[in-house]
Write an enzyme that holds these catalytic residues in place. Structure first.
Site, PDB file in Angstrom:
ATOM      1  N   TRP A 103       9.943  -0.488   3.773  1.00  0.00           N
ATOM      2  CA  TRP A 103       8.733   0.240   3.414  1.00  0.00           C
ATOM      3  C   TRP A 103       8.498   1.417   4.344  1.00  0.00           C
ATOM      4  CZ3 TRP A 103       7.573  -0.273  -1.281  1.00  0.00           C
ATOM      5  CH2 TRP A 103       7.796  -1.491  -1.941  1.00  0.00           C
ATOM      6  N   ASP A 172       0.048   1.271   7.421  1.00  0.00           N
ATOM      7  CA  ASP A 172       0.267   0.661   6.108  1.00  0.00           C
ATOM      8  C   ASP A 172       0.217  -0.845   6.338  1.00  0.00           C
ATOM      9  OD1 ASP A 172       1.150  -0.428   3.756  1.00  0.00           O
ATOM     10  OD2 ASP A 172       3.107   0.566   3.754  1.00  0.00           O
ATOM     11  N   LYS A 196      -0.778  -7.433  -2.640  1.00  0.00           N
ATOM     12  CA  LYS A 196       0.013  -8.257  -1.726  1.00  0.00           C
ATOM     13  C   LYS A 196      -0.795  -9.408  -1.134  1.00  0.00           C
ATOM     14  CE  LYS A 196       3.932  -5.889  -1.637  1.00  0.00           C
ATOM     15  NZ  LYS A 196       5.213  -6.473  -2.058  1.00  0.00           N
TER      16      LYS A 196
END
Length: 361
Positions: A103, A172, A196
């Site tokens: 990511w 993030d 998530k």
């Protein structure tokens, strides 16, 4: 009602059953209005109340300071890979990124389209099995911010503590959102997709320090500007109505369960159970992650060979232990144990792992 599966999916995530059942009861006829909430105007009184309550609970549960704005946006975390540098990266300045895995690589790749980006620490050499210490992060002059991915969903690693640097942090936090406290003074902006850990797909929650909104880039399309979303209270366009509605229900559940401290305690308890099962298997189950940086949300592990891994996954599904397959880019197994995952489900998984070892070890 049919028996619920033990859903270890990395996202969309397991949600509290009581939230799902409450939404089911309200879905067709919301508060005796004769229609579903998702059929109503997003500017009507019913949804306005839902959005305001979600923001209020969001601030309360996540302990958000008053000098931060809360934005409900679309596009997931991936849109923020672009929006962050587009808004915050000023001329004659640069931004630092920690390359901690899949990511982080995505965030770096997108950010490079909009300005001077450099990697302040690269986990490639250790195969992304750990996060850096503060001393390992090398910042250059004129650095506007340091971007970190606080938990790598695929690699199963997390920052055990926040870097202590002289520039603002951008985080993030998608795959560990609201599972542990945040040191707000260190951050200027935090973002993450709700799917998530906090709700269904479609909602990205962004926290941005109000003082920096005055100095963001204004030479952007309107949807891409944080200051416009802030001025319009996240109602610049039609927001993700259902996702915000469910997000509010999950926050209400989190508050009832004991808030952030309870979520952190449960995350530590569940992950400890799994890591102990792995570590006590004499190498039959292997976690490739540095012990100090092991994720509390995404537990990754391997078996002696791929044939046994396939057998493990097949037999797990037969007893309703679902979505334990590792990400396609790395293989192996992964158990995502987000906030709403009951401890009992993790105990059942651990028991199965021990039984599988006894039969196949």
């Amino acid at each position: 009602m049919n028996k619920r599966s033990h859903n270890f999916s990395a996202g969309p995530c397991t949600l509290p059953l009581e939230c799902l059942e409450e939404a089911q009861q309200e879905f067709v006829n919301y508060q005796n209005s004769g229609m579903s909430l998702i059929e109503m105007s997003h500017r009507g009184k019913h949804f306005t109340e839902v959005a305001e309550q979600a923001e209020k609970l969001c601030r309360e549960v996540f302990e958000v300071p008053d000098d931060f704005s809360v934005l409900f946006l679309q596009g997931g975390a991936i849109l923020q890979f672009s929006m962050v540098p587009m808004n915050l990266l000023m001329p004659n300045s640069k931004a630092a990124y920690v390359n901690s895995g899949s990511w982080a690589k995505g965030a770096i790749s997108d950010a490079k389209q909009y300005g001077d980006i450099y990697v302040a620490w690269d986990g490639e050499s250790c195969n992304f099995t750990r996060m850096p210490s503060t001393e390992e992060i090398k910042l250059q002059d004129n650095t506007q911010y340091l971007h970190i991915t606080t938990n790598e969903t695929i690699g199963g690693i997390r920052f055990p503590s926040w870097p202590d640097v002289d520039v603002p942090l951008i985080g993030d936090m998608s795959s560990e959102y609201m599972s542990r406290p945040v040191h707000w003074k260190k951050f200027d902006l935090i973002y993450g997709g709700a799917q998530k850990n906090l709700g269904p797909a479609g909602l990205c929650v962004v926290f941005v320090r109000k003082s920096i909104l005055e100095n963001t880039n204004k030479n952007l399309g309107r949807y891409l500007r944080y200051d416009i979303h802030d001025a319009k209270s996240s109602m610049f366009n039609t927001p993700p109505v259902f996702a915000i509605y469910m997000f509010g229900k999950v926050l209400k559940w989190m508050k009832k369960e004991g808030g952030l401290n309870a979520m952190e305690f449960n995350a530590t308890t569940k992950s400890t159970l799994l890591y102990q099962t792995i570590d006590q298997s004499n190498g039959y189950y292997r976690c490739p992650v540095d012990e100090a940086c092991r994720s509390h949300m995404n537990v990754v592990f391997r078996l002696p060979n791929e044939e046994l891994e396939q057998k493990f996954l097949k037999e797990a599904e037969e007893i309703n232990l679902m979505n334990l397959k590792g990400h396609r880019s790395v293989g192996g197994c992964r158990a995502s144990i987000y906030n709403a995952m009951p401890i009992s489900s993790v105990e059942i998984l651990c028991n199965f792992m021990n039984e599988f070892l006894a039969r196949n070890g």
